[in-house]
Design an enzyme around this catalytic site. Structure first.
Site, PDB file in Angstrom:
ATOM      1  N   ASP A  22       1.072  -1.119   0.090  1.00 21.41           N
ATOM      2  CA  ASP A  22      -0.026  -0.364  -0.042  1.00 21.41           C
ATOM      3  C   ASP A  22       0.416   1.576  -0.062  1.00 21.41           C
ATOM      4  OD1 ASP A  22      -2.224  -2.152   0.737  1.00 21.41           O
ATOM      5  OD2 ASP A  22      -1.853  -1.969   2.735  1.00 21.41           O
TER       6      ASP A  22
ATOM      7  N   GLU B 232     -11.627  -0.497  -3.181  1.00 19.39           N
ATOM      8  CA  GLU B 232     -10.801  -0.532  -2.320  1.00 19.39           C
ATOM      9  C   GLU B 232      -9.827   1.450  -2.053  1.00 19.39           C
ATOM     10  OE1 GLU B 232      -9.079  -3.149   0.375  1.00 19.39           O
ATOM     11  OE2 GLU B 232      -8.194  -4.325  -1.495  1.00 19.39           O
TER      12      GLU B 232
HETATM   13  O1  FUB Z   1      -3.393  -3.728   3.367  1.00 20.74           O
HETATM   14  C1  FUB Z   1      -4.198  -3.707   3.989  1.00 20.74           C
HETATM   15  C2  FUB Z   1      -5.756  -3.976   2.540  1.00 20.74           C
HETATM   16  O2  FUB Z   1      -5.087  -4.340   1.733  1.00 20.74           O
HETATM   17  C3  FUB Z   1      -5.348  -2.521   2.337  1.00 20.74           C
HETATM   18  O3  FUB Z   1      -5.656  -1.632   3.172  1.00 20.74           O
HETATM   19  C4  FUB Z   1      -5.774  -2.592   0.694  1.00 20.74           C
HETATM   20  O4  FUB Z   1      -6.052  -1.776   0.220  1.00 20.74           O
HETATM   21  C5  FUB Z   1      -5.526  -4.187   0.314  1.00 20.74           C
HETATM   22  O5  FUB Z   1      -4.229  -3.608   0.066  1.00 20.74           O
END
Ligand code: FUB
Length: 463
Positions: free
Chosen positions: A48, A225
């Site tokens: 991320d 997301e």
């Molecule tokens: O890293 C945990 C979660 O996985 C993140 O918050 C999302 O965006 C995905 O990458």
């Protein structure tokens, strides 16, 4: 009592971690290794990546994946993230780890047993740095909800120290915060919770100034997301990971204002060729070039919740749409000819007779080796800088069970041979040296060609 013991153990573990990172840093400086390729953080799992340009440098604020510690009653085969580090670079090749900036143990509102410090962001305003991060709350909010909150930690410098606020932002339940400040000074907070949400932020950057609203016209099927919004030439680009098929790919929508309406416009990066279920992006311009920061599971092919951050260049079409980015091993940046060049992070390879494998599958952070299995197999490694010093020899770390010869050519697979290196029969990794004929100063693409095979190369370096 138990808690004190835990804290003591943790303190010694932290001291040990700090000592190890100083030692690794010293080893890197001493041995002139080149760390410019993908993944670009090579000693820990990271995901991320939010990249920001502060004070003429690129800072990356990633999540920090770890292997789940035993006996913590954690969800099996799930994300495990206890803290955040920040990294910076001036040339996108050499990265400094500034160490841990926020930990689940030091934030009053975070459930310190949850290991849920997911994708963060950081933004500068009025000489302060605001680090936004999601995590599981340790107490229910006024609506009785525990779930994910989004908190803020403040610092005077991008590398910290950061002081976390005691409460998460009121009115926000969700993950993956992203903050954008428009030209008129208005700041916006984006986050995800099934939908992609947006709200205005007050000038203090830690309270909402408007009711959260769902961003409309985004795909309704498949998880979305990780919002990241940026502006270019008056157009606002809302980028998201989205599961159109089986795993996430990076998509974007365009609009005329930070709150939309947005129109889904295209795909920035297809699903991971390594089959990593998640991806997560940020896009920044640095020294006139745009870059895409994202992650893959390069160091952990069997468990895709231990990820590794990568960078590739990104380009726009004349109509403002984004050209699709293909993930590369080579990544970006210039590699110094006198550093250990990891040719397994190649730009291109021949169609057959060549393969890349881990040096040690029990410790993948040791990196990869290139196996030339057939005569004439080749690797192209772009952008190697030859400086003013005269190059006399090339050193290669090699293994060859039968003995072989490797050619180093410049600029094309059949370009001028600058060195032909004879490799003896060896059963262990051996450093061999070949004489180098004249190489003109400047940046060249290298071609390593197997005159005969089999031979494995770990790295090569000019002297
Ligand atoms: O890293 C945990 C979660 O996985 C993140 O918050 C999302 O965006 C995905 O990458």
């Amino acid at each position: 009592m138990k808690r004190t013991k835990f804290n003591n153990q943790r303190n010694s573990a932290l001291k040990m971690e700090k000592f190890k990172s100083i030692l690794v840093g010293m080893m890197i400086l001493a041995s002139n290794w080149s760390f410019g390729q993908n993944p670009f953080i090579r000693d820990q799992f990271t995901a991320d990546p939010t990249a920001r340009v502060f004070n003429g440098k690129v800072y990356v604020f990633p999540s920090h994946d770890i292997v789940a510690p035993p006996n913590k009653n954690l969800r099996k085969d799930w994300f495990c993230m206890a803290d955040y580090h920040v990294f910076s670079s001036e040339n996108l090749t050499d990265w400094t780890d500034h160490g841990m900036i926020v930990s689940q143990n030091k934030v009053a509102w975070v459930d310190s047993t949850s290991y849920s410090m997911w994708a963060p962001d950081c933004i500068a305003r009025n000489g302060k740095y605001y680090f936004y991060f999601p995590a599981n709350k340790n107490v229910p909010d006024a609506n009785g909800r525990k779930g994910f909150g989004i908190g803020v930690a403040l610092a005077d410098k991008p590398e910290g120290p950061y002081a976390p606020l005691p409460e998460p932002i009121k009115g926000v339940n969700g993950i993956d915060p992203n903050v954008f400040i428009d030209k008129d000074g208005q700041a916006y907070l984006y986050w995800s919770m099934g939908n992609i949400m947006v709200a205005k932020l007050k000038d203090n950057m830690v309270e909402l100034a408007s009711e959260p609203q769902i961003i409309a016209n985004l795909p309704t099927k498949g998880l979305k997301e990780g919002p990241f919004l940026f502006e270019r030439d008056g157009k606002y680009y809302l980028t998201i990971p989205h599961v159109e098929n089986k795993i996430e790919r990076l998509e974007y929508a365009m609009g005329d204002t930070p709150m939309g309406p947005f129109k889904m416009t295209g795909v920035i990066m297809d699903e991971s060729p390594l089959n990593c279920w998640t991806n997560h992006q940020s896009i920044v311009q640095y020294n006139s070039q745009w870059y895409l920061f994202y992650h893959q599971d390069a160091y952990s092919p069997k468990f895709d919740k231990n990820r590794a951050v990568c960078i590739d260049s990104l380009f726009f079409n004349t109509d403002g749409t984004i050209r699709k980015v293909k993930p590369t091993n080579r990544g970006v940046g210039i590699t110094a000819a006198n550093s250990a060049i990891q040719i397994d992070r190649y730009s291109r390879i021949s169609d057959k007779g060549i393969r890349v494998a881990f040096l040690d599958s029990t410790n993948t952070f040791k990196g990869w080796r290139t196996k030339f299995q057939e005569k004439r197999a080749w690797v192209q490694y772009n952008a190697v800088k030859f400086g003013p010093d005269k190059i006399k020899s090339a050193e290669l770390s090699v293994l060859s069970t039968k003995g072989a010869t490797v050619q180093i050519r410049l600029d094309k697979p059949d370009g001028p041979i600058v060195s032909e290196v004879k490799i003896p029969k060896t059963t262990e990794w051996t450093t061999v040296v070949g004489k180098v004929s004249k190489v003109s100063r400047g940046v060249h693409n290298l071609f390593i060609v197997a005159k005969d095979s089999p031979v494995e190369v770990d790295w090569l370096k000019f002297k």
